[in-house]
Motif scaffolding. Structure first.
Motif, mmCIF file in Angstrom:
data_model
loop_
_atom_site.group_PDB
_atom_site.id
_atom_site.type_symbol
_atom_site.label_atom_id
_atom_site.label_comp_id
_atom_site.label_asym_id
_atom_site.label_seq_id
_atom_site.Cartn_x
_atom_site.Cartn_y
_atom_site.Cartn_z
ATOM 1 N N ASP A 1 1.031 -1.170 -0.064
ATOM 2 C CA ASP A 1 -0.081 0.042 0.173
ATOM 3 C C ASP A 1 0.921 1.241 0.011
ATOM 4 O O ASP A 1 0.633 2.114 0.774
ATOM 5 N N SER A 2 1.595 1.228 -1.058
ATOM 6 C CA SER A 2 2.568 2.629 -1.062
ATOM 7 C C SER A 2 1.713 3.843 -1.472
ATOM 8 O O SER A 2 0.542 3.837 -2.023
ATOM 9 N N LEU A 3 2.166 4.925 -1.413
ATOM 10 C CA LEU A 3 1.441 6.095 -2.044
ATOM 11 C C LEU A 3 1.176 6.253 -3.034
ATOM 12 O O LEU A 3 0.126 6.665 -3.590
ATOM 13 N N GLY B 1 -4.489 4.059 -7.619
ATOM 14 C CA GLY B 1 -5.940 3.438 -7.551
ATOM 15 C C GLY B 1 -6.977 4.443 -7.210
ATOM 16 O O GLY B 1 -8.023 4.209 -8.037
ATOM 17 N N ALA B 2 -6.738 5.615 -6.767
ATOM 18 C CA ALA B 2 -7.823 6.655 -6.624
ATOM 19 C C ALA B 2 -7.964 7.191 -8.140
ATOM 20 O O ALA B 2 -9.068 7.493 -8.437
ATOM 21 N N LEU C 1 -11.849 6.751 4.164
ATOM 22 C CA LEU C 1 -11.776 5.623 4.969
ATOM 23 C C LEU C 1 -10.789 4.542 4.654
ATOM 24 O O LEU C 1 -10.870 3.397 5.229
ATOM 25 N N SER C 2 -9.748 4.769 3.769
ATOM 26 C CA SER C 2 -8.551 4.115 3.428
ATOM 27 C C SER C 2 -8.847 2.726 2.996
ATOM 28 O O SER C 2 -8.291 1.705 3.300
ATOM 29 N N LYS C 3 -9.866 2.793 1.959
ATOM 30 C CA LYS C 3 -10.102 1.518 1.191
ATOM 31 C C LYS C 3 -9.791 1.312 0.033
ATOM 32 O O LYS C 3 -9.586 0.111 -0.590
ATOM 33 N N ILE C 4 -8.705 2.254 -0.566
ATOM 34 C CA ILE C 4 -8.054 2.034 -1.768
ATOM 35 C C ILE C 4 -6.634 1.573 -1.418
ATOM 36 O O ILE C 4 -6.142 2.276 -0.751
ATOM 37 N N GLY C 5 -6.065 0.650 -2.118
ATOM 38 C CA GLY C 5 -4.870 0.339 -1.804
ATOM 39 C C GLY C 5 -4.401 -0.896 -2.787
ATOM 40 O O GLY C 5 -5.003 -1.518 -3.789
ATOM 41 N N TYR C 6 -3.686 -1.956 -1.915
ATOM 42 C CA TYR C 6 -2.886 -2.953 -2.730
ATOM 43 C C TYR C 6 -4.121 -3.916 -2.711
ATOM 44 O O TYR C 6 -4.617 -4.277 -1.780
#
Length: 334
Positions: free
Chosen positions: A74-76, A82-83, A140-145
């Motif tokens: 889950d890097s920047l 992803g966003a 909500l920190s749902k986007i990532g790896y």
């Protein structure tokens, strides 16, 4: 193909999907450029197509970055990619349906005024809803790896989130399902209306209906109305299949062929639109051919001029050469 809960993306899959991203990038760019260059062809449907192409352009760029990087954490840059892809991909669904709604109101309801009045609503929905969903997912920190379980190297909804299925639906899948249902219905109604109108016109104006140009235009329009929903479904169905296989826990979602088809389908919308609405649209195709021929002619003239200059003896400029030729002609006449 799988390491624990991670789908391995092979180099061959990367190359194919990156090539697909490049084609979509070029296709979307060409649609935008033709709208800018040819002012007399700036109709409202083509303007809506440009907005769709902007979304597809962003999708192609963000997907290409994700496929090139093949994230593992889950890097920047994973979250940013992803966003962007979530916003662009969801926006693309909305603009695709918006174009169908506009054509339905304009053709079937025979009301250009009402159709044009919907454009502002299209903007609010097609940009606003994807933006709101993306901001909420980020907050909500749902986007990532996502371990490429339902992607091909790029980041989307975090695979370890407990409510990942809900967010996968909100950030794309539910709008994809609605598009599957809406597009065929709207385009079938439009085709039916056009066929009825064409049949009535043929009865009252048999000479006009038999003209080759009229028949060719009708056939091309009919073909496009048939292909638009079919192409959309054919391109998008592979990601839907992998999503369903993920829900059922089937290892078939890791199949290399399915993963490659998913990557090609998600990144080819810009290419398909370019083929349909640029190369298969005669006024645009004719203008592009003229521009291309002019550019080739100009390039040939410049190259020919440079070659002539290089062939001149040292110290002989073109003006000197013309003076010598003129003197020779005068002496010959005498």
């Amino acid at each position: 193909m799988a390491l624990g809960n991670q789908t391995v993306i092979h180099l061959s899959e990367q190359i194919v999907v990156l090539f697909s991203c490049a084609l979509s990038f070029l296709g979307s760019t060409l649609i935008i450029l033709t709208y800018i260059l040819f002012k007399d062809l700036r109709t409202t449907p083509r303007k809506l197509l440009v907005y769709l192409s902007v979304s597809d352009w962003l999708s192609a760029v963000s997907y290409a970055f994700g496929v090139w990087r093949v994230f593992h954490t889950d890097s920047l840059d994973c979250i940013v990619q992803g966003a962007i892809s979530t916003f662009a991909n969801t926006s693309s669904f909305f603009w695709t349906v918006a174009i169908a709604v506009y054509l339905y109101v304009f053709i079937v309801r025979s009301s250009q005024r009402v159709a044009d009045s919907l454009v502002l609503s299209f903007h609010l929905i097609s940009w606003g809803v994807p933006l709101a969903i993306t901001v909420a997912a980020l907050s909500l920190s749902k986007i990532g790896y996502d371990a490429s379980e339902v992607s091909v190297g790029w980041c989307w909804v975090k695979i370890y989130a407990s409510d990942r299925v809900l967010w996968m639906l909100l950030t794309g899948k539910i709008w994809e399902f609605l598009a599957y249902l809406t597009l065929p219905v709207l385009y079938i109604l439009i085709k039916r209306h056009i066929h009825i109108a064409h049949t009535a016109l043929s009865e009252y104006r048999p000479i006009l209906s038999n003209r080759p140009q009229s028949h060719s235009f009708f056939s091309m329009a009919d073909m496009k109305l048939t292909l638009i929903p079919i192409i959309f479904i054919v391109l998008r169905i592979w990601s839907t299949v992998r999503f369903i296989l993920l829900l059922t826990g089937s290892p078939a979602r890791l199949n290399p062929v399915l993963v490659t088809l998913h990557g090609i389908g998600n990144t080819s919308q810009g290419t398909a639109n370019c083929i349909m609405f640029v190369f298969f649209t005669q006024p645009i195709r004719t203008r592009l051919c003229k521009v291309f021929c002019c550019c080739c002619k100009f390039g040939a003239e410049v190259q020919h001029s440079q070659d002539d200059r290089h062939r001149l003896p040292p110290g002989h400029e073109p003006s000197t050469q013309r003076e010598e030729d003129s003197t020779s002609r005068v002496l010959t006449d005498k």
